[in-house]
Design a protein around this motif. Structure first.
Motif, PDB file in Angstrom:
ATOM      1  N   ALA A  69      58.961   7.699  25.840  1.00  0.00           N
ATOM      2  CA  ALA A  69      59.604   6.918  26.890  1.00  0.00           C
ATOM      3  C   ALA A  69      61.026   7.437  27.152  1.00  0.00           C
ATOM      4  O   ALA A  69      61.473   7.531  28.302  1.00  0.00           O
ATOM      5  CB  ALA A  69      59.641   5.450  26.483  1.00  0.00           C
ATOM      6  N   GLY A 109      60.015   6.460  36.098  1.00  0.00           N
ATOM      7  CA  GLY A 109      60.238   6.011  37.474  1.00  0.00           C
ATOM      8  C   GLY A 109      61.348   4.991  37.608  1.00  0.00           C
ATOM      9  O   GLY A 109      62.238   5.130  38.448  1.00  0.00           O
ATOM     10  N   THR A 165      53.754   9.173  37.185  1.00  0.00           N
ATOM     11  CA  THR A 165      52.561   8.324  37.134  1.00  0.00           C
ATOM     12  C   THR A 165      51.968   8.181  35.731  1.00  0.00           C
ATOM     13  O   THR A 165      50.938   7.529  35.555  1.00  0.00           O
ATOM     14  CB  THR A 165      51.480   8.884  38.089  1.00  0.00           C
ATOM     15  OG1 THR A 165      51.386  10.290  37.873  1.00  0.00           O
ATOM     16  CG2 THR A 165      51.828   8.625  39.539  1.00  0.00           C
ATOM     17  N   ALA A 173      58.379  13.537  36.427  1.00  0.00           N
ATOM     18  CA  ALA A 173      58.984  13.120  35.149  1.00  0.00           C
ATOM     19  C   ALA A 173      57.954  12.396  34.310  1.00  0.00           C
ATOM     20  O   ALA A 173      57.040  11.757  34.828  1.00  0.00           O
ATOM     21  CB  ALA A 173      60.169  12.189  35.433  1.00  0.00           C
ATOM     22  N   GLY A 174      58.139  12.475  32.999  1.00  0.00           N
ATOM     23  CA  GLY A 174      57.364  11.643  32.080  1.00  0.00           C
ATOM     24  C   GLY A 174      56.033  12.237  31.669  1.00  0.00           C
ATOM     25  O   GLY A 174      55.807  13.449  31.756  1.00  0.00           O
ATOM     26  N   SER A 224      52.604  -1.998  21.165  1.00  0.00           N
ATOM     27  CA  SER A 224      52.294  -1.492  19.812  1.00  0.00           C
ATOM     28  C   SER A 224      53.432  -1.797  18.856  1.00  0.00           C
ATOM     29  O   SER A 224      53.203  -2.174  17.709  1.00  0.00           O
ATOM     30  CB  SER A 224      51.958   0.003  19.835  1.00  0.00           C
ATOM     31  OG  SER A 224      53.062   0.773  20.222  1.00  0.00           O
ATOM     32  N   LYS A 225      54.666  -1.684  19.324  1.00  0.00           N
ATOM     33  CA  LYS A 225      55.788  -1.964  18.410  1.00  0.00           C
ATOM     34  C   LYS A 225      55.936  -3.465  18.127  1.00  0.00           C
ATOM     35  O   LYS A 225      56.437  -3.858  17.073  1.00  0.00           O
ATOM     36  CB  LYS A 225      57.091  -1.403  18.975  1.00  0.00           C
ATOM     37  CG  LYS A 225      57.444  -0.046  18.425  1.00  0.00           C
ATOM     38  CD  LYS A 225      56.714   1.133  19.013  1.00  0.00           C
ATOM     39  CE  LYS A 225      55.529   1.649  18.290  1.00  0.00           C
ATOM     40  NZ  LYS A 225      54.968   2.863  18.920  1.00  0.00           N
ATOM     41  N   GLY A 227      56.129   3.393  38.180  1.00  0.00           N
ATOM     42  CA  GLY A 227      57.335   2.639  37.778  1.00  0.00           C
ATOM     43  C   GLY A 227      57.490   2.458  36.284  1.00  0.00           C
ATOM     44  O   GLY A 227      58.003   1.447  35.820  1.00  0.00           O
ATOM     45  N   GLY A 228      57.045   3.446  35.481  1.00  0.00           N
ATOM     46  CA  GLY A 228      57.310   3.417  34.037  1.00  0.00           C
ATOM     47  C   GLY A 228      58.749   3.854  33.781  1.00  0.00           C
ATOM     48  O   GLY A 228      59.558   3.911  34.712  1.00  0.00           O
ATOM     49  N   SER A 238      53.013   1.881  31.629  1.00  0.00           N
ATOM     50  CA  SER A 238      52.228   1.766  30.397  1.00  0.00           C
ATOM     51  C   SER A 238      53.162   1.562  29.216  1.00  0.00           C
ATOM     52  O   SER A 238      52.798   0.887  28.252  1.00  0.00           O
ATOM     53  CB  SER A 238      51.420   3.041  30.143  1.00  0.00           C
ATOM     54  OG  SER A 238      50.795   3.440  31.307  1.00  0.00           O
ATOM     55  N   GLY A 295      51.011  -0.939  44.685  1.00  0.00           N
ATOM     56  CA  GLY A 295      49.912  -0.188  45.286  1.00  0.00           C
ATOM     57  C   GLY A 295      49.799   1.186  44.655  1.00  0.00           C
ATOM     58  O   GLY A 295      50.543   1.529  43.738  1.00  0.00           O
ATOM     59  N   ARG A 296      48.844   1.922  45.197  1.00  0.00           N
ATOM     60  CA  ARG A 296      48.588   3.263  44.671  1.00  0.00           C
ATOM     61  C   ARG A 296      49.214   4.270  45.618  1.00  0.00           C
ATOM     62  O   ARG A 296      48.940   4.242  46.821  1.00  0.00           O
ATOM     63  CB  ARG A 296      47.067   3.451  44.612  1.00  0.00           C
ATOM     64  CG  ARG A 296      46.648   4.567  43.749  1.00  0.00           C
ATOM     65  CD  ARG A 296      45.139   4.728  43.680  1.00  0.00           C
ATOM     66  NE  ARG A 296      44.862   5.945  42.940  1.00  0.00           N
ATOM     67  CZ  ARG A 296      45.032   7.158  43.420  1.00  0.00           C
ATOM     68  NH1 ARG A 296      45.407   7.332  44.679  1.00  0.00           N
ATOM     69  NH2 ARG A 296      44.810   8.225  42.666  1.00  0.00           N
TER      70      ARG A 296
END
Ligand SMILES: Cc1cc2nc3c(=O)[nH]c(=O)nc-3n(C[C@H](O)[C@H](O)[C@H](O)COP(=O)(O)OP(=O)(O)OC[C@H]3O[C@@H](n4cnc5c(N)ncnc54)[C@H](O)[C@@H]3O)c2cc1C
Length: 476
Positions: A327, A13, A154, A317-318, A47-48, A9-10, A38, A116-117
């Motif tokens: 991102a 996602g 992921t 994706a990603g 970080s920003k 779900g980044g 993340s 969950g995973r």
């Protein structure tokens, strides 16, 4: 109704989930750590946020001499200091709040969120053509979901070297630095890519004594060489110890200190070491290859420009694809996957219009074709580089480092790329980004008004100079 299951779900996602829900699909997002991924919880947003504090410190340090600001207190070597515990608490608070906001907007859109995973089940496809995703919750319970299309988003995690295992206290990955309560007095940063350079610059601004260990000739090997040179100069001028062509072989904790053994056997020491040596895609043990999803040698999922993997009905994706680890690109790949899966109009991913930024001081923002593309013959372009020293606003603000560089096609004058090295270059790049995205010519860029005085005046001036050069070449 088309059933979509998204694993991760980044930005890849959750942006995909929003698009799929808007297009009328039944959408489930499975995430291990919290929506936002993340990007929100450990990487980009934290970080920003840390760098926001570093920017204020740099602005202060560089202004109080030349700009006529004087300090009331004396006696202390540095008049302002940072409470890192407080900064880090703010960092974490903002990250959690943003993850919460994203969860709310995704659930409001009708998406089901499962903690969950996730992994692909059953290897092949079921008889009805659907895919199975198995979700394992933290308590070990599992459930199985059926999907018409699955998106793997992921992400990735920090690469760890066997002889430099992080302990979360003195030897750190970039996800662990936010647990520090006190500023590292002497920080050794291993790795001079974007992440290493950003943290090295930030901690130096916050007050740490920083050594940057770079295995390459210069910092930021993937960026415009002129830009990297400016940054390395600035780093050194501010007192950073930049060690080029030096490989860290081993990092060891010795009491409250760290020892870093370099390739030539030299040992350097500090109070902390931050490892920024790349990342590993989160693709292991997910049933991918068993389901026909091909990975490359680095374990990244192979995708085409509409995010399809080699397995029917499975998209990716990603960062887990390693296409361009940003991102914004993850989000675009995720959206494209959903447009394609759900039969909407889709434009394949175009990496040549991606703008990116290195959040150092000065910042380095880039879009389109690069100097490397021009020198290797991939793009025929002419370039102009205007140092900011000559810009009136820069003079007023005491800005000495930085430039605007533009690339255009020799015949048509169409702008194909640009680099800005300046404070807030991330904001200044947008006009060049618009030009690249819309095939604008240097004449069009030059004829648009800019504010006087402004740093963006240098972009228009660079376009004017390219126009003059183009005319001279046509006349001769
Ligand atoms: C220090 C740092 C700073 C950065 N700064 C910027 C920046 O300023 N701008 C920018 O554009 N990019 C930045 N990036 C890059 C950016 O963070 C990534 O490109 C982005 O996070 C990629 O998004 P993603 O959706 O692919 O994955 P992620 O954001 O990594 O999200 C993946 C999610 O999937 C979950 N997951 C993993 N495996 C499973 C599984 N099996 N089941 C369920 N869930 C799973 C993870 O827990 C995570 O929540 C930065 C990166 C780093 C390291």
């Amino acid at each position: 109704m088309t059933r979509i299951v998204i694993i991760g779900g980044g930005p890849g996602g959750y942006e995909a989930a929003l698009v799929a829900a808007q297009l009328g699909a039944e959408v489930t997002v499975v995430d291990r750590d919290g929506l936002g991924g993340s990007a929100v919880l450990t990487d980009c947003v934290p970080s920003k946020t840390l760098i926001a504090t570093a920017e204020v410190m740099t602005g202060f340090d560089s202004s109080h001499g030349e700009l006529g600001i004087t300090l009331a207190c004396d006696g202390s070597e540095r008049a302002i200091s940072v409470d890192l515990g407080k900064v880090n608490r703010r960092v974490k608070r903002l990250a959690i709040a943003q993850s919460h906001d994203i969860t709310q907007s995704v659930t409001r859109a009708g998406v089901t969120v499962l903690r969950g995973r996730g992994r692909l089940g059953t290897g092949g496809q079921a008889a009805d053509g659907s895919r199975e995703v198995v979700v394992e919750a933290a308590d070990g319970s599992t459930q199985s979901l059926r999907a018409d299309a699955v998106l793997i988003s992921t992400g990735a995690h920090p690469r760890e070297l066997p002889d430099a295992a992080p302990d979360g206290e003195r030897i750190l990955t970039w996800t662990q630095v936010y647990d520090l309560d006190e500023l590292p007095r002497e920080l050794i940063v291993v790795g001079s890519g974007v992440t290493g350079a950003e943290f090295a610059g930030a901690y130096q601004a916050l007050g740490s004594k920083v050594t940057l260990v770079s295995s390459r000739d210069r910092v930021l090997p993937g960026e415009d060489p002129d830009a990297a040179e400016v940054l390395e100069d600035v780093f050194r001028r501010r007192g950073m110890n930049v060690m080029g062509r030096t490989r860290a072989e081993r990092v060891k904790r010795v009491g409250d200190r760290v020892e870093v053994t370099l390739g030539d056997g030299t040992v350097i020491t500090g109070t902390h070491c931050l490892m920024a040596v790349g990342s590993i895609p989160n693709t292991a043990d997910m049933g991918l290859e068993e389901a026909g999803v091909k990975l490359n040698d680095w374990g990244q999922v192979k995708v085409d420009r509409v995010s399809r993997t080699s397995a029917p009905g499975v998209y990716a994706a990603g960062d887990c694809t390693g296409v361009f680890m940003l991102a914004s690109v993850a989000a675009m790949q995720g959206r494209i996957a959903m447009y394609h899966a759900l039969g909407d109009a889709v434009q394949p991913l175009n990496l040549k219009t991606v703008s990116s930024n290195v959040f150092t001081d000065p910042e380095i923002a880039t879009v389109g074709y690069t100097a490397a593309d021009v020198s290797c013959g991939k793009m025929d372009a002419v370039e102009v580089k205007l140092p900011l020293r000559g810009n009136p606003r820069a003079k007023m603000q005491g800005i000495r480092d930085g430039f605007v560089k533009l690339f255009c096609r020799p015949g048509t004058g169409i702008v194909v790329g640009g680099v800005v090295v300046a404070p807030r270059a991330s904001e200044l790049i947008h006009s060049i980004s618009l030009a690249v995205d819309n095939n604008l010519t240097v004449e069009q860029v030059a004829s648009a008004f800019t504010v006087y005085p402004s740093l963006s005046g240098s972009t228009a001036e660079a376009a004017r100079q390219l126009h003059i050069r183009k005319r001279a070449e046509t006349d001769s």
